[in-house]
Design a protein around this motif. Structure first.
Motif, PDB file in Angstrom:
ATOM      1  N   VAL A  93      13.314   7.727   1.726  1.00 14.23           N
ATOM      2  CA  VAL A  93      12.943   6.501   1.014  1.00 14.23           C
ATOM      3  C   VAL A  93      11.429   6.394   1.031  1.00 14.23           C
ATOM      4  CG1 VAL A  93      13.045   3.972   1.008  1.00 14.23           C
ATOM      5  CG2 VAL A  93      15.067   5.301   1.665  1.00 14.23           C
ATOM      6  N   GLU A  94      10.825   6.184  -0.131  1.00 12.64           N
ATOM      7  CA  GLU A  94       9.425   5.789  -0.155  1.00 12.64           C
ATOM      8  C   GLU A  94       9.410   4.260  -0.109  1.00 12.64           C
ATOM      9  OE1 GLU A  94       7.777   7.305  -3.813  1.00 12.64           O
ATOM     10  OE2 GLU A  94       8.861   5.850  -5.044  1.00 12.64           O
ATOM     11  N   ALA A  95       8.583   3.704   0.753  1.00 11.35           N
ATOM     12  CA  ALA A  95       8.543   2.250   0.907  1.00 11.35           C
ATOM     13  C   ALA A  95       7.105   1.766   1.086  1.00 11.35           C
ATOM     14  CB  ALA A  95       9.406   1.808   2.080  1.00 11.35           C
ATOM     15  N   PRO A  96       6.220   2.090   0.119  1.00 12.31           N
ATOM     16  CA  PRO A  96       4.876   1.544   0.214  1.00 12.31           C
ATOM     17  C   PRO A  96       4.946   0.022   0.207  1.00 12.31           C
ATOM     18  CG  PRO A  96       5.282   2.369  -1.995  1.00 12.31           C
ATOM     19  CD  PRO A  96       6.440   2.798  -1.155  1.00 12.31           C
ATOM     20  N   MET A  97       3.950  -0.604   0.833  1.00 11.07           N
ATOM     21  CA  MET A  97       4.061  -2.039   1.066  1.00 11.07           C
ATOM     22  C   MET A  97       2.921  -2.811   0.443  1.00 11.07           C
ATOM     23  SD  MET A  97       3.214  -1.579   5.080  1.00 11.07           S
ATOM     24  CE  MET A  97       3.051   0.194   5.232  1.00 11.07           C
ATOM     25  N   SER A  98       3.218  -4.034   0.092  1.00  8.80           N
ATOM     26  CA  SER A  98       2.193  -4.995  -0.306  1.00  8.80           C
ATOM     27  C   SER A  98       1.967  -5.921   0.881  1.00  8.80           C
ATOM     28  CB  SER A  98       2.644  -5.798  -1.528  1.00  8.80           C
ATOM     29  OG  SER A  98       1.668  -6.772  -1.854  1.00  8.80           O
ATOM     30  N   GLY A  99       0.712  -6.016   1.295  1.00  8.73           N
ATOM     31  CA  GLY A  99       0.383  -6.822   2.463  1.00  8.73           C
ATOM     32  C   GLY A  99      -0.592  -6.067   3.337  1.00  8.73           C
ATOM     33  N   SER A 100      -1.221  -6.786   4.237  1.00  9.38           N
ATOM     34  CA  SER A 100      -2.209  -6.191   5.122  1.00  9.38           C
ATOM     35  C   SER A 100      -1.841  -6.520   6.563  1.00  9.38           C
ATOM     36  CB  SER A 100      -3.596  -6.713   4.756  1.00  9.38           C
ATOM     37  OG  SER A 100      -4.602  -5.967   5.385  1.00  9.38           O
ATOM     38  N   THR A 101      -2.810  -6.407   7.472  1.00  7.16           N
ATOM     39  CA  THR A 101      -2.490  -6.589   8.889  1.00  7.16           C
ATOM     40  C   THR A 101      -1.912  -7.965   9.218  1.00  7.16           C
ATOM     41  OG1 THR A 101      -4.866  -6.984   9.236  1.00  7.16           O
ATOM     42  CG2 THR A 101      -4.014  -4.794   9.779  1.00  7.16           C
ATOM     43  N   PRO A 102      -2.371  -9.066   8.614  1.00  7.93           N
ATOM     44  CA  PRO A 102      -1.733 -10.348   8.943  1.00  7.93           C
ATOM     45  C   PRO A 102      -0.246 -10.371   8.590  1.00  7.93           C
ATOM     46  CG  PRO A 102      -3.860 -10.728   7.905  1.00  7.93           C
ATOM     47  CD  PRO A 102      -3.559  -9.272   7.741  1.00  7.93           C
ATOM     48  N   GLU A 103       0.100  -9.805   7.419  1.00  7.96           N
ATOM     49  CA  GLU A 103       1.510  -9.766   7.021  1.00  7.96           C
ATOM     50  C   GLU A 103       2.316  -8.811   7.892  1.00  7.96           C
ATOM     51  OE1 GLU A 103      -0.857 -11.499   3.929  1.00  7.96           O
ATOM     52  OE2 GLU A 103      -1.038  -9.505   4.820  1.00  7.96           O
ATOM     53  N   ALA A 104       1.701  -7.705   8.287  1.00  7.56           N
ATOM     54  CA  ALA A 104       2.401  -6.770   9.184  1.00  7.56           C
ATOM     55  C   ALA A 104       2.709  -7.429  10.512  1.00  7.56           C
ATOM     56  CB  ALA A 104       1.552  -5.516   9.387  1.00  7.56           C
ATOM     57  N   LYS A 105       1.777  -8.171  11.041  1.00  2.97           N
ATOM     58  CA  LYS A 105       1.988  -8.842  12.321  1.00  2.97           C
ATOM     59  C   LYS A 105       3.107  -9.865  12.243  1.00  2.97           C
ATOM     60  CE  LYS A 105      -0.412 -11.566  15.863  1.00  2.97           C
ATOM     61  NZ  LYS A 105      -1.704 -12.179  16.265  1.00  2.97           N
ATOM     62  N   ASP A 106       3.162 -10.596  11.125  1.00  2.00           N
ATOM     63  CA  ASP A 106       4.126 -11.693  10.989  1.00  2.00           C
ATOM     64  C   ASP A 106       5.431 -11.277  10.321  1.00  2.00           C
ATOM     65  OD1 ASP A 106       2.245 -13.372  12.137  1.00  2.00           O
ATOM     66  OD2 ASP A 106       1.437 -14.054  10.215  1.00  2.00           O
ATOM     67  N   GLY A 107       5.587 -10.005   9.976  1.00  2.00           N
ATOM     68  CA  GLY A 107       6.810  -9.562   9.319  1.00  2.00           C
ATOM     69  C   GLY A 107       6.952 -10.081   7.906  1.00  2.00           C
ATOM     70  N   GLN A 108       5.840 -10.191   7.188  1.00  2.00           N
ATOM     71  CA  GLN A 108       5.841 -10.750   5.843  1.00  2.00           C
ATOM     72  C   GLN A 108       5.474  -9.718   4.776  1.00  2.00           C
ATOM     73  OE1 GLN A 108       6.718 -14.120   4.951  1.00  2.00           O
ATOM     74  NE2 GLN A 108       7.597 -13.763   6.973  1.00  2.00           N
ATOM     75  N   LEU A 109       5.592  -8.453   5.107  1.00  2.00           N
ATOM     76  CA  LEU A 109       5.309  -7.413   4.124  1.00  2.00           C
ATOM     77  C   LEU A 109       6.350  -7.408   3.007  1.00  2.00           C
ATOM     78  CD1 LEU A 109       4.479  -4.573   6.655  1.00  2.00           C
ATOM     79  CD2 LEU A 109       2.821  -5.783   5.219  1.00  2.00           C
ATOM     80  N   VAL A 110       5.957  -6.895   1.854  1.00  2.00           N
ATOM     81  CA  VAL A 110       6.879  -6.684   0.730  1.00  2.00           C
ATOM     82  C   VAL A 110       6.936  -5.182   0.483  1.00  2.00           C
ATOM     83  CG1 VAL A 110       7.282  -7.043  -1.729  1.00  2.00           C
ATOM     84  CG2 VAL A 110       6.444  -8.927  -0.309  1.00  2.00           C
ATOM     85  N   PHE A 111       8.137  -4.627   0.497  1.00  2.00           N
ATOM     86  CA  PHE A 111       8.315  -3.188   0.335  1.00  2.00           C
ATOM     87  C   PHE A 111       8.784  -2.858  -1.073  1.00  2.00           C
ATOM     88  CE2 PHE A 111       8.788  -3.895   4.908  1.00  2.00           C
ATOM     89  CZ  PHE A 111       7.841  -2.994   5.376  1.00  2.00           C
ATOM     90  N   LEU A 112       8.194  -1.814  -1.637  1.00  2.00           N
ATOM     91  CA  LEU A 112       8.478  -1.360  -3.000  1.00  2.00           C
ATOM     92  C   LEU A 112       9.188  -0.016  -2.870  1.00  2.00           C
ATOM     93  CD1 LEU A 112       4.879  -2.214  -4.201  1.00  2.00           C
ATOM     94  CD2 LEU A 112       6.929  -3.655  -4.462  1.00  2.00           C
ATOM     95  N   ALA A 113      10.501  -0.059  -2.787  1.00  2.00           N
ATOM     96  CA  ALA A 113      11.271   1.109  -2.356  1.00  2.00           C
ATOM     97  C   ALA A 113      11.675   1.997  -3.520  1.00  2.00           C
ATOM     98  CB  ALA A 113      12.516   0.656  -1.597  1.00  2.00           C
ATOM     99  N   GLY A 114      11.497   3.298  -3.317  1.00  2.00           N
ATOM    100  CA  GLY A 114      11.992   4.300  -4.243  1.00  2.00           C
ATOM    101  C   GLY A 114      12.925   5.242  -3.528  1.00  2.00           C
ATOM    102  N   GLY A 115      14.019   5.587  -4.184  1.00  2.00           N
ATOM    103  CA  GLY A 115      15.008   6.480  -3.584  1.00  2.00           C
ATOM    104  C   GLY A 115      16.389   6.116  -4.074  1.00  2.00           C
ATOM    105  N   SER A 116      17.387   6.793  -3.542  1.00  2.00           N
ATOM    106  CA  SER A 116      18.761   6.463  -3.916  1.00  2.00           C
ATOM    107  C   SER A 116      19.151   5.106  -3.325  1.00  2.00           C
ATOM    108  CB  SER A 116      19.727   7.532  -3.409  1.00  2.00           C
ATOM    109  OG  SER A 116      19.830   7.472  -1.989  1.00  2.00           O
ATOM    110  N   ALA A 117      20.098   4.444  -3.952  1.00  2.00           N
ATOM    111  CA  ALA A 117      20.567   3.157  -3.444  1.00  2.00           C
ATOM    112  C   ALA A 117      21.111   3.309  -2.028  1.00  2.00           C
ATOM    113  CB  ALA A 117      21.640   2.584  -4.376  1.00  2.00           C
ATOM    114  N   ARG A 118      21.783   4.424  -1.768  1.00  2.00           N
ATOM    115  CA  ARG A 118      22.359   4.645  -0.438  1.00  2.00           C
ATOM    116  C   ARG A 118      21.268   4.764   0.615  1.00  2.00           C
ATOM    117  NH1 ARG A 118      26.797   9.382   1.070  1.00  2.00           N
ATOM    118  NH2 ARG A 118      27.065   8.803   3.273  1.00  2.00           N
TER     119      ARG A 118
END
Length: 291
Positions: free
Chosen positions: A118-143
């Motif tokens: 799964v590729e899961a590049p994220m939108s967000g920076s260190t504050p979002e990473a610390k607080d669990g507020q990242l947004v993931f843009l996932a590529g790959g199979s649904a499974r």
């Protein structure tokens, strides 16, 4: 708590991934890491392995967060890379912002080992990473994306399955391009204000109170107010990402006139302040306006 991929290993333990690893550890995942920048048996509370391949032999899921295409290939595909230590049924989740072609190459190499990807590049920076507020843009199979979701839910507030491998990477480059353009516009506006002899603090107050300025860009204005740009997203990485965006867009025949101009500005800013936040482009523009 039992997790389907309870033993996880980070390849790359930078500022973002350390915060992400800490969240997984707090959620009862067992976490180890490999990072070429750190020697020894441990770093920042995490056990370190001697190589990516050694890490892969001990975990269920390999989470990779490295700075560029070359580092991704070296740490995952090249001899001694993580794929050398994998076994069928494991999962690779790639958080790195890399070219779509590099992500596809890793997906193909993983598939040859019967490893899900799964590729899961994220939108967000260190504050979002610390607080669990990242947004993931996932590529790959649904499974594969569904298999990664429990971990991604610990790390972020939302995961969107964009489509097949490569499309998550494209989406991340678009996000970063738009983010860069917004900050470049602020930089030019503040520089123009300086030439027009506007009160700088007043102008920042006005901009910071407008709905058209995103919360992310308001954070950059806060940095500009005190001329201090702690590295939430280093300028050298923003410049690299804009280069990836332009290269891929050129291959696809997509015009990127505004982003191409911004890329030149960020290339210069990254030369001046490579390890400061990418918003240091504001300092560069204001200095130019002052002559």
């Amino acid at each position: 708590m039992q997790h389907a991929f309870g033993q996880v290993g980070f390849v790359g333990l930078g500022a973002m991934s350390r915060l992400m690893a800490a969240r997984l550890k707090a959620a009862s995942y067992s976490v180890i890491a490999f990072d070429p920048a750190h020697d020894g048996d441990a770093f920042d509370g995490f056990e370190l392995t001697a190589s990516p391949a050694a890490l892969a032999k001990r975990v269920d899921a390999i989470l990779v967060a490295v700075p560029n295409d070359a580092a991704l290939h070296q740490s995952m595909i090249a001899e001694g890379g993580a794929l050398d230590g994998t076994r069928a049924g494991q999962l690779v989740v790639n958080f790195s912002t890399v070219s779509p072609s590099a992500s596809i190459a890793l997906a193909e190499a993983a598939a040859a080992k019967a490893v899900a990807y799964v590729e899961a590049p994220m939108s967000g920076s260190t504050p979002e990473a610390k607080d669990g507020q990242l947004v993931f843009l996932a590529g790959g199979s649904a499974r594969a994306v569904d298999a990664a979701r429990p971990m991604l839910d610990v790390l972020g507030r939302k995961t969107t399955h964009i489509g097949p491998v490569g499309q998550g990477a494209v989406t991340k480059l678009i996000v970063n391009g738009v983010m860069a353009l917004g900050t470049a516009a602020l930089a030019e506006g503040l520089a123009y204000g300086a030439r027009a002899q506007l009160d700088r603090g007043m102008l920042i107050d006005v901009l910071s109170d407008l709905i058209l300025i995103s919360e992310h860009h308001k954070r950059k204005l806060t940095m500009a107010r005190v001329d201090d740009y702690p590295s939430q997203f280093p300028g050298k990485l923003m410049s690299k990402d804009l280069g990836l965006l332009l290269d891929d867009a050129r291959e696809r025949g997509a015009p990127m006139t505004s982003m191409a101009a911004a890329a030149q500005l960020y290339a210069y800013a990254a030369h001046k302040y490579p390890d400061e936040d990418y918003a240091s482009v504001i300092r560069v523009q204001e200095a130019s306006a002052r002559g």
